[in-house]
Design a protein around this motif. Structure first.
Motif, PDB file in Angstrom:
ATOM      1  N   ASP A 228       0.908  -1.274  -0.074  1.00  0.00           N
ATOM      2  CA  ASP A 228      -0.095  -0.109  -0.119  1.00  0.00           C
ATOM      3  C   ASP A 228       0.755   1.330   0.023  1.00  0.00           C
ATOM      4  O   ASP A 228       0.628   2.091  -0.481  1.00  0.00           O
ATOM      5  CB  ASP A 228      -0.944  -0.093   1.300  1.00  0.00           C
ATOM      6  N   LYS A 229       1.977   1.067   0.701  1.00  0.00           N
ATOM      7  CA  LYS A 229       2.801   2.420   0.610  1.00  0.00           C
ATOM      8  C   LYS A 229       3.581   2.363  -0.810  1.00  0.00           C
ATOM      9  O   LYS A 229       3.559   3.962  -1.102  1.00  0.00           O
ATOM     10  CB  LYS A 229       4.123   2.060   1.633  1.00  0.00           C
ATOM     11  N   TRP A 230       3.866   1.512  -1.248  1.00  0.00           N
ATOM     12  CA  TRP A 230       4.437   1.645  -2.804  1.00  0.00           C
ATOM     13  C   TRP A 230       3.267   2.273  -3.656  1.00  0.00           C
ATOM     14  O   TRP A 230       3.675   2.962  -4.445  1.00  0.00           O
ATOM     15  CB  TRP A 230       4.917   0.323  -3.216  1.00  0.00           C
ATOM     16  N   ALA A 231       2.067   1.840  -3.428  1.00  0.00           N
ATOM     17  CA  ALA A 231       0.905   2.201  -4.434  1.00  0.00           C
ATOM     18  C   ALA A 231       0.956   3.747  -4.338  1.00  0.00           C
ATOM     19  O   ALA A 231       0.471   4.278  -5.145  1.00  0.00           O
ATOM     20  CB  ALA A 231      -0.183   1.541  -4.012  1.00  0.00           C
ATOM     21  N   SER A 232       0.886   4.151  -3.054  1.00  0.00           N
ATOM     22  CA  SER A 232       0.778   5.485  -3.015  1.00  0.00           C
ATOM     23  C   SER A 232       2.184   6.423  -3.326  1.00  0.00           C
ATOM     24  O   SER A 232       1.957   7.538  -3.513  1.00  0.00           O
ATOM     25  CB  SER A 232       0.852   6.052  -1.441  1.00  0.00           C
ATOM     26  N   LEU A 233       3.369   5.657  -3.330  1.00  0.00           N
ATOM     27  CA  LEU A 233       4.601   6.568  -3.591  1.00  0.00           C
ATOM     28  C   LEU A 233       4.870   6.738  -5.105  1.00  0.00           C
ATOM     29  O   LEU A 233       5.418   7.908  -5.665  1.00  0.00           O
ATOM     30  CB  LEU A 233       5.665   5.619  -3.260  1.00  0.00           C
ATOM     31  N   VAL A 234       4.359   5.650  -6.237  1.00  0.00           N
ATOM     32  CA  VAL A 234       4.628   5.831  -7.580  1.00  0.00           C
ATOM     33  C   VAL A 234       3.360   6.173  -8.253  1.00  0.00           C
ATOM     34  O   VAL A 234       2.455   6.516  -7.941  1.00  0.00           O
ATOM     35  CB  VAL A 234       4.915   4.578  -8.026  1.00  0.00           C
ATOM     36  N   LYS A 235       3.739   6.843  -9.449  1.00  0.00           N
ATOM     37  CA  LYS A 235       2.889   7.598 -10.275  1.00  0.00           C
ATOM     38  C   LYS A 235       1.638   6.463 -10.734  1.00  0.00           C
ATOM     39  O   LYS A 235       2.101   5.375 -10.865  1.00  0.00           O
ATOM     40  CB  LYS A 235       3.466   8.265 -11.586  1.00  0.00           C
ATOM     41  N   SER A 236       0.504   7.062 -11.055  1.00  0.00           N
ATOM     42  CA  SER A 236      -0.545   6.174 -11.226  1.00  0.00           C
ATOM     43  C   SER A 236      -0.336   5.345 -12.665  1.00  0.00           C
ATOM     44  O   SER A 236      -1.037   4.400 -12.660  1.00  0.00           O
ATOM     45  CB  SER A 236      -1.974   6.941 -11.497  1.00  0.00           C
ATOM     46  N   ASN A 237       0.379   5.815 -13.593  1.00  0.00           N
ATOM     47  CA  ASN A 237       0.705   5.307 -14.713  1.00  0.00           C
ATOM     48  C   ASN A 237       1.857   4.249 -14.744  1.00  0.00           C
ATOM     49  O   ASN A 237       2.273   3.821 -15.790  1.00  0.00           O
ATOM     50  CB  ASN A 237       0.923   6.139 -15.841  1.00  0.00           C
ATOM     51  N   ASN A 238       2.577   4.061 -13.434  1.00  0.00           N
ATOM     52  CA  ASN A 238       3.484   2.818 -13.305  1.00  0.00           C
ATOM     53  C   ASN A 238       2.880   1.844 -12.731  1.00  0.00           C
ATOM     54  O   ASN A 238       2.351   1.935 -11.634  1.00  0.00           O
ATOM     55  CB  ASN A 238       4.569   3.723 -12.429  1.00  0.00           C
ATOM     56  N   SER A 239       2.799   0.742 -13.333  1.00  0.00           N
ATOM     57  CA  SER A 239       2.328  -0.544 -13.035  1.00  0.00           C
ATOM     58  C   SER A 239       3.410  -1.197 -11.790  1.00  0.00           C
ATOM     59  O   SER A 239       4.423  -1.485 -12.188  1.00  0.00           O
ATOM     60  CB  SER A 239       2.246  -1.630 -14.007  1.00  0.00           C
ATOM     61  N   ILE A 240       2.731  -1.332 -10.524  1.00  0.00           N
ATOM     62  CA  ILE A 240       3.664  -2.223  -9.720  1.00  0.00           C
ATOM     63  C   ILE A 240       3.292  -3.468  -9.531  1.00  0.00           C
ATOM     64  O   ILE A 240       2.221  -3.996  -9.782  1.00  0.00           O
ATOM     65  CB  ILE A 240       3.500  -1.463  -8.232  1.00  0.00           C
ATOM     66  N   PHE A 241       4.516  -4.415  -9.654  1.00  0.00           N
ATOM     67  CA  PHE A 241       4.439  -5.991  -9.470  1.00  0.00           C
ATOM     68  C   PHE A 241       4.944  -6.422  -8.113  1.00  0.00           C
ATOM     69  O   PHE A 241       5.655  -5.961  -7.636  1.00  0.00           O
ATOM     70  CB  PHE A 241       5.258  -6.535 -10.494  1.00  0.00           C
TER      71      PHE A 241
END
Length: 318
Positions: A228-241
């Protein structure tokens, strides 16, 4: 220019394709660090992976001789052109093939950047030899992108990302990063690079770091908090895996049984707006464990892609 009706038909065909099974399977795999990975074509023919990361370019920057290590798959430290037809076979199947830079912090992997100018030189080398279609160490290939699996030195990776970005203005290729999961006190090695927002995929390594990885005593709580922390840190158009070891032997800590991934992790992370999929280390272990096969039916593809389709349809019809 296509009419609104033609555009609607294209969108419906896209969604129909998703509804017939291709909505699952957003898995990325690292290949190349064990001869028992099997050949690259077999990896792609397994139909389990959306992205294959060739690992690694292990020596570059600061006037070093550029070298790679593919663990006996072909001539390490010399041209590896036998991979050209295998790479092209994967790409013809729709599998993205990226070259991964860096790797573990061991003496045999000697890499780093000395200055912004050095980053510019390395970017040109990468583009000319792996991304342009010109003849290079892997033959006449146009790889789908470059992955930053950086595990030592903090300097100038943001400059390298920016320099590579200048080359994809005319013909797009992907940039990805594979940071370790801790974010406090900082993101190790790749913080400035990730802050550029230029990475399409971020393969977060949720292993070998006890403060943000799964354990039998803590369960999934720390991992999910970190996600959840990572999801808030990166831009919305960057897919996190979600980066995981494909077997207990693949990492010192952080292995999650696939049934726990399916029941306790994926239901949470797939709701994240910039969810991208699952990354596994590595193909050799995954061949034996079939970790990917056990989670594949539960792994939806990127929310970012689905959001893009929605945005396109809104643009057409509003």
């Amino acid at each position: 220019m296509a009419s609104k009706m033609e555009s609607l038909i294209l969108i419906l065909l896209f969604l129909f394709t998703f509804s017939n099974g291709s909505i699952t399977g957003g898995i990325a795999i690292y290949w190349g660090q064990n001869i028992d990975d099997g050949i690259l074509t077999d990896t792609c023919d397994s139909n389990k992976y959306e992205i294959v990361l060739l690992s690694f370019l292990v020596q570059f920057g600061c006037d070093r001789q550029n070298k790679w290590n593919f663990a006996g798959h072909c001539g390490d430290w010399s041209p590896c052109t036998k991979l050209q037809p295998e790479i092209q076979h994967c790409q013809a199947k729709g599998v993205k093939v990226l070259l991964s830079l860096g790797g573990a912090d061991v003496s045999a992997y000697d890499y780093g950047l000395c200055s912004p100018q050095d980053a510019k030189n390395v970017a040109k080398y990468l583009y000319d030899n792996f991304l342009s279609g010109q003849y290079g160490p892997l033959g006449s290939v146009t790889l789908d992108g470059i992955d930053f699996d950086i595990e030592k030195t903090e300097l100038y990776w943001d400059d390298l990302a920016r320099e590579l970005d200048t080359y994809r203005q005319n013909k797009y290729f992907y940039l990805s990063a594979a940071p370790q999961c801790p974010t406090e006190p900082k993101i190790y090695y790749l913080e400035k690079a990730i802050q550029t927002g230029l990475f399409d995929y971020i393969f977060i390594q949720f292993y070998n770091n006890q403060q943000c990885a799964y354990s039998t005593s803590i369960g999934t709580s720390w991992l999910l908090q970190s996600w959840d922390k990572w999801a808030s840190l990166v831009k919305s158009n960057n897919s996190i895996f979600l980066g995981l070891p494909a077997a207990e032997s693949a990492a010192g800590s952080g292995y999650i049984p696939p049934e726990v991934v399916n029941s306790d992790v994926l239901p949470h992370i797939k709701e994240t707006s910039n969810y991208g999929g699952v990354m596994l280390w590595d193909r050799f272990r995954d061949k034996d464990s079939d970790f990917s096969g056990k989670i594949l039916p539960y792994v939806p593809k990127s929310n970012v892609l689905l959001q893009t389709v929605t945005a396109v349809s809104d643009t057409i019809f509003n």
